[in-house]
Write an enzyme that holds these catalytic residues in place. Structure first.
Site, PDB file in Angstrom:
ATOM      1  N   ARG A  82       0.833  -1.209   0.000  1.00  0.00           N
ATOM      2  CA  ARG A  82       0.000   0.000   0.000  1.00  0.00           C
ATOM      3  C   ARG A  82       0.865   1.254   0.000  1.00  0.00           C
ATOM      4  NH1 ARG A  82      -4.537   0.117   4.524  1.00  0.00           N
ATOM      5  NH2 ARG A  82      -2.752   0.676   5.816  1.00  0.00           N
ATOM      6  N   LYS A 184      -2.696   6.443   1.474  1.00  0.00           N
ATOM      7  CA  LYS A 184      -2.522   6.931   2.846  1.00  0.00           C
ATOM      8  C   LYS A 184      -1.639   8.179   2.821  1.00  0.00           C
ATOM      9  CE  LYS A 184      -2.423   4.542   7.264  1.00  0.00           C
ATOM     10  NZ  LYS A 184      -3.644   5.162   7.758  1.00  0.00           N
ATOM     11  N   GLU A 220     -16.320   6.079   4.674  1.00  0.00           N
ATOM     12  CA  GLU A 220     -15.614   5.503   5.818  1.00  0.00           C
ATOM     13  C   GLU A 220     -15.491   6.571   6.889  1.00  0.00           C
ATOM     14  OE1 GLU A 220     -11.456   4.559   5.324  1.00  0.00           O
ATOM     15  OE2 GLU A 220     -11.233   5.953   3.684  1.00  0.00           O
TER      16      GLU A 220
HETATM   17  N1  PLP Z   1      -9.293   4.107   6.653  1.00  0.00           N
HETATM   18  C1  PLP Z   1      -8.492   5.112   7.030  1.00  0.00           C
HETATM   19  C2  PLP Z   1      -8.832   6.481   6.583  1.00  0.00           C
HETATM   20  C3  PLP Z   1      -7.374   4.852   7.830  1.00  0.00           C
HETATM   21  O1  PLP Z   1      -6.575   5.844   8.213  1.00  0.00           O
HETATM   22  C4  PLP Z   1      -7.111   3.531   8.238  1.00  0.00           C
HETATM   23  C5  PLP Z   1      -5.932   3.221   9.041  1.00  0.00           C
HETATM   24  O2  PLP Z   1      -4.940   2.775   8.581  1.00  0.00           O
HETATM   25  C6  PLP Z   1      -7.977   2.515   7.831  1.00  0.00           C
HETATM   26  C7  PLP Z   1      -9.054   2.832   7.041  1.00  0.00           C
HETATM   27  C8  PLP Z   1      -7.750   1.111   8.233  1.00  0.00           C
HETATM   28  O3  PLP Z   1      -6.735   0.505   7.492  1.00  0.00           O
HETATM   29  P1  PLP Z   1      -5.898  -0.693   8.074  1.00  0.00           P
HETATM   30  O4  PLP Z   1      -6.867  -1.757   8.444  1.00  0.00           O
HETATM   31  O5  PLP Z   1      -5.019  -1.110   6.950  1.00  0.00           O
HETATM   32  O6  PLP Z   1      -5.155  -0.180   9.235  1.00  0.00           O
HETATM   33  C1  COI Z   2      -4.081   3.147  11.573  1.00  0.00           C
HETATM   34  O1  COI Z   2      -5.060   2.514  11.947  1.00  0.00           O
HETATM   35  O2  COI Z   2      -2.953   2.638  11.507  1.00  0.00           O
HETATM   36  C2  COI Z   2      -4.189   4.538  11.154  1.00  0.00           C
HETATM   37  O3  COI Z   2      -3.293   5.013  10.514  1.00  0.00           O
HETATM   38  C3  COI Z   2      -5.348   5.323  11.560  1.00  0.00           C
HETATM   39  C4  COI Z   2      -5.004   6.564  12.290  1.00  0.00           C
HETATM   40  C5  COI Z   2      -6.281   7.272  12.512  1.00  0.00           C
HETATM   41  C6  COI Z   2      -4.311   6.314  13.575  1.00  0.00           C
END
Ligand code: PLP
Ligand code: COI
Length: 343
Positions: A82, A184, A220
């Protein structure tokens, strides 16, 4: 070497300076070998690309101490992949995926005393990030970059841990169609700060963002994807090109099908169907959020109350939570390649 003396069970989601971090610099078209350093300070030109035009992206994953004392992390290859996509979208150089995973291993090993003990509820949050570091004044990508990883022990993202939260439908948009919502990028979070401060002032834990084009579909939250459970115990997951492809959500899809025998549908979810009671449980999912149950969604004063209520997680959410964290903490055998042993 001994685990740090911290009240692990009572820490929140905050930054604690640990002993070591990983740093690699990109210059003249290549990354250097990278080092582990004790120096937590970044010294930059006043005109660095990150400071002027927010050229930065990041990742988030966790290290867990398992029941049998190992230290592991969860699907770090997907974070590496990612970050490649984020870097490409922001015209940054790609940090090689194998080096990303190796750097995660190195920085966790260097800070092994900071990995919270098994059973405390705390974990070691790992934050890889990259930014444009040389002076940039015309709007263009930087030529030099820094890739870093720090770690910090964390507790639950939302106060109260597994207690259901109340979130609001935001009037602000998080991502534009064809924008950067699916990567991200730091800029996605900068532009959500006013919305999150507003939501907190109004007493809500988070925002639900709608699709900016029609404002009818759920996207989201600021830091997590959403999952919905219907009366039959099946899962519905939002599908959109402008949400972050959460690794937790993609894993829960498989957990629900393979471990719970549930049906999982990925599709557009309308706010109106949520209001009409199509779902009985709702949760936020992400690395930081794990699975945080949602008790209510407030849409401009109109409350959408999930049957699971405000006291505890709904039964399906709980099974998903127990299975996912069971895999991460070594209590349940995960699918091949999910649990990456560091030490
Ligand atoms: N959506 C957003 C906007 C996020 O910042 C995060 C955190 O990483 C997620 C979703 C969840 O992603 P992940 O499950 O890869 O941590
Ligand atoms: C994560 O879950 O790793 C994120 O980056 C989300 C953030 C809001 C802490």
């Amino acid at each position: 070497m001994a685990t740090k003396n911290i009240d692990w069970a009572n820490i929140g989601f905050g930054y604690m300076k640990t002993d070591y971090r990983y740093v690699s610099n990109y210059k003249d078209g290549k990354w250097d070998d990278g080092v582990i350093t004790a120096d937590d300070k970044v010294v930059l030109s006043e005109c660095a690309g990150v400071l002027q035009y927010a050229q930065t992206c990041f990742e988030g994953l966790k290290a867990y101490r398992t029941e049998d004392g190992k230290v592991v992390c969860f699907r770090p290859d997907l974070n590496a992949e990612r970050m490649v996509n984020s870097a490409k979208r922001l015209e940054m150089p790609v940090f090689p995926e194998d080096r990303f995973v190796k750097a995660v291993e190195e920085v966790v090993k260097a800070n092994i005393d900071w990995v919270p003990p098994y059973g405390t509820g705390a974990t070691l949050y790992i934050r890889p990030y990259m930014f444009g570091s040389n002076p940039v004044i015309g709007v263009k990508p930087a030529d030099e970059y820094q890739f870093r990883i720090f770690v910090t022990p964390v507790g639950p993202y939302f106060k109260g841990g597994a207690k259901p939260i109340v979130i609001k439908v935001s009037d602000f948009d998080r991502a534009a169609p064809h924008g950067t919502g699916h990567v991200k990028a730091g800029l996605n979070y900068a532009m959500s700060l006013h919305a999150i401060v507003t939501a907190h002032e109004e007493g809500f834990a988070e925002n639900i963002y709608l699709d900016p084009a029609t404002r009818t579909k759920i996207e989201e939250t600021g830091g997590a994807n959403l999952i919905f459970v219907d009366r039959e115990g099946n899962l519905t997951i939002q599908k959109s090109d402008s949400i972050l492809p959460s690794i937790t959500r993609r894993s829960l899809h498989i957990v629900a099908e393979k471990y719970l025998g549930a049906k999982v549908t990925e599709r557009e979810v309308l706010l109106s169907e949520v209001e009409d009671g199509a779902f009985v449980e709702c949760g936020l999912c992400g690395t930081a959020a794990v699975i945080s149950p949602v008790g209510k969604i407030n849409d401009h004063g109109k409350e959408i109350c999930f049957e699971s209520g405000m006291e505890e997680m709904g039964p399906v959410t709980k099974k998903l939570y127990d299975t996912l964290t069971g895999i991460q903490m070594g209590r349940i055998e995960g699918p091949e390649g999910w649990v990456h042993v560091i030490e």
